[in-house]
Design a protein around this motif. Structure first.
Motif, PDB file in Angstrom:
ATOM      1  N   GLN A  14       0.835  -1.201   0.000  1.00  0.00           N
ATOM      2  CA  GLN A  14       0.000   0.000   0.000  1.00  0.00           C
ATOM      3  C   GLN A  14       0.867   1.248   0.000  1.00  0.00           C
ATOM      4  O   GLN A  14       1.891   1.292   0.665  1.00  0.00           O
ATOM      5  N   ARG A  65       0.497   5.712   0.003  1.00  0.00           N
ATOM      6  CA  ARG A  65      -0.345   6.922   0.030  1.00  0.00           C
ATOM      7  C   ARG A  65       0.481   8.000  -0.650  1.00  0.00           C
ATOM      8  O   ARG A  65       1.560   8.363  -0.171  1.00  0.00           O
ATOM      9  N   THR A 105      -4.932   4.131  -8.352  1.00  0.00           N
ATOM     10  CA  THR A 105      -6.019   3.456  -7.639  1.00  0.00           C
ATOM     11  C   THR A 105      -6.351   2.112  -8.286  1.00  0.00           C
ATOM     12  O   THR A 105      -6.426   1.090  -7.591  1.00  0.00           O
ATOM     13  N   TRP A 135      -3.559   2.142  -4.516  1.00  0.00           N
ATOM     14  CA  TRP A 135      -3.005   3.107  -3.563  1.00  0.00           C
ATOM     15  C   TRP A 135      -4.057   4.161  -3.208  1.00  0.00           C
ATOM     16  O   TRP A 135      -5.069   4.294  -3.911  1.00  0.00           O
ATOM     17  N   GLU A 136      -3.712   4.932  -2.190  1.00  0.00           N
ATOM     18  CA  GLU A 136      -4.539   6.096  -1.846  1.00  0.00           C
ATOM     19  C   GLU A 136      -3.866   7.338  -2.435  1.00  0.00           C
ATOM     20  O   GLU A 136      -2.656   7.493  -2.319  1.00  0.00           O
ATOM     21  N   LEU A 169      -8.969  13.938  -0.438  1.00  0.00           N
ATOM     22  CA  LEU A 169      -8.888  12.564  -0.945  1.00  0.00           C
ATOM     23  C   LEU A 169      -9.403  12.527  -2.387  1.00  0.00           C
ATOM     24  O   LEU A 169     -10.475  13.060  -2.681  1.00  0.00           O
ATOM     25  N   LEU A 182       3.059  10.923   3.573  1.00  0.00           N
ATOM     26  CA  LEU A 182       3.048  10.516   2.166  1.00  0.00           C
ATOM     27  C   LEU A 182       4.248   9.626   1.839  1.00  0.00           C
ATOM     28  O   LEU A 182       5.355   9.858   2.326  1.00  0.00           O
TER      29      LEU A 182
END
Ligand SMILES: Nc1ncnc2c1ncn2[C@@H]1O[C@H](COP(=O)(O)OP(=O)(O)OP(=O)(O)O)[C@@H](O)[C@H]1O
Ligand SMILES: O=P(O)(O)OC[C@H]1O[C@](O)(CO)[C@@H](O)[C@@H]1O
Ligand SMILES: [Mg+2]
Length: 360
Positions: free
Chosen positions: A4, A6, A31, A36-37, A55, A101
């Motif tokens: 994962q 971000r 995504t 991932w975010e 977001l 991040l």
């Protein structure tokens, strides 16, 4: 199980068409492919300073299956091109840490990427840059996002102005953006059939312009003319003629287009009817061209892949029909990069009889 991440994305510098296509590509690829975010940082370094995020979710962006980013100019994240950012570096670095991040993708021109790279060095950020600017002055990339649309916007204006100029036998001066680089003026001037193209890289003399206008009238019977003038145009320092109207390096306070218009009027003893159109921020507005959409999408995709491969401190560039990541120091060292006064486009314009400043 995929690792994962971000990641953050921001847009900095003057806005331009195509920024939302970069955001769209980054969000969708990060995504859908990597799960991932992605968070957007509003107003570039201002958002970093304030530790703000929003977001970004590709499903959330959809409106009944239609992606609104397909039809939005500007940038949904907002942008800034001013501020004493480096003086606030320690606060920005502290805010950045709190965002948690794994990487930052920044879409910017030479000025923004320079500042963000400096911050990234100080903060040891995982950083990838994407070039955007209607000035097209980021080195190593044939195109920056936004440039093609701006060229088309100027050409559209020239297509209109040429008829009113011809109807009234006028010299029409069209001032376009470009403080240090004349790419926009050169490309649009050639594509739009301008008679004179005045860019910062090739100083002009007012006598040279007036001689060209006289030749158009006397030799070819053309009673109107179109001049494309970059806002950062420069007067030749060795100008001999018309010295009373032409001060080398004088900064006009009326805008470069109007300044040259006034010079032509005075140098020709008011014999020529001249009008000036300043295209201004129209050149940064509107929806992106198909080329800018493709470029923005390809850049966004590869920038995400760079993060996936943990290859940082690079800027994605367009070279030989593909996206090529380049070391950021190398690109920034050569930026901003102007028009080559002996390059093929200048030669092309001169070959077609366009006045581009006096040959040395
Ligand atoms: N995000 C920012 N924060 C603070 N200052 C900035 C930022 N972006 C640009 N600047 C400042 O503004 C100056 C002009 O930047 P510039 O307008 O050339 O932006 P850019 O990123 O190169 O994009 P563009 O040229 O397309 O507008 C830079 O030299 C820098 O000092
Ligand atoms: O009016 P602003 O937003 O400060 O920016 C104007 C400048 O930005 C640029 O458009 C580049 O985006 C220059 O060509 C122009 O001089
Ligand atoms: Mg710039």
């Amino acid at each position: 199980m995929k690792p994962q991440k971000r990641i953050g994305i921001l847009t900095s510098g003057g806005d331009c068409p195509g920024l939302n296509f970069v955001i769209r590509a980054v969000v969708r690829h990060a995504t859908l492919t990597y799960d991932w975010e992605v968070v957007g940082i509003p107003y570039a370094t201002q958002g970093l300073l304030e530790g703000k995020t929003m977001l970004l979710n590709c499903h959330g962006l959809d409106l009944h299956g239609i992606d609104p980013l397909l039809s939005l100019g500007g940038t949904i994240l907002g942008s800034i091109n001013k501020g004493d950012t480096l003086a606030q570096a320690s606060q920005i670095l502290a805010s950045y840490e709190k965002l948690g991040l794994d990487a930052l993708i920044a879409v910017g021109g030479d000025g923004s990427l320079m500042i963000l790279h400096e911050l990234a060095l100080q903060g040891n950020w995982n950083f990838v840059g994407i070039p955007k600017t209607i000035d097209n002055d980021v080195a190593q990339t044939v195109w920056s996002v936004g440039f093609d649309t701006a060229v088309n916007t100027v050409v559209d204006a020239l297509n209109r102005l040429i008829y009113t100029a011809a109807s009234h036998d006028r010299v029409m001066i069209v001032e376009v953006m470009g403080r240090k680089a004349g790419h926009l003026a050169l490309h649009s001037g050639i594509a739009g059939g301008a008679d004179c193209i005045i860019i910062p890289e090739i100083p002009y003399s007012i006598q040279g312009i007036c001689n060209h206008l006289a030749e158009l009238r006397n030799r070819w019977g053309h009673r109107f003319a179109i001049l494309v003038v970059a806002e950062g145009a420069k007067v030749a320092t060795d100008t001999k003629d018309c010295e009373n109207v032409c001060q080398p390096n004088q900064k006009p306070n009326c805008g470069m287009g109007q300044y040259i218009a006034d010079q032509i009027i005075r140098c020709t003893n008011n014999q020529i009817d001249v009008r000036t159109s300043v295209l201004g921020h129209i050149q940064r507005g509107g929806l992106p061209s198909a080329l800018d959409r493709l470029l923005a999408t390809a850049f966004g995709k590869v920038a995400v892949d760079m993060v996936a491969q943990e290859k940082y401190n690079c800027i994605v560039t367009w070279q030989n029909g593909q996206v090529v990541p380049m070391p950021i120091e190398e690109v920034l060292r050569q930026s901003p990069t102007g028009v080559d006064p002996n390059g093929y486009l200048v030669q092309t314009a001169r070959a077609l009889g366009v006045y581009l400043g006096d040959t040395q």
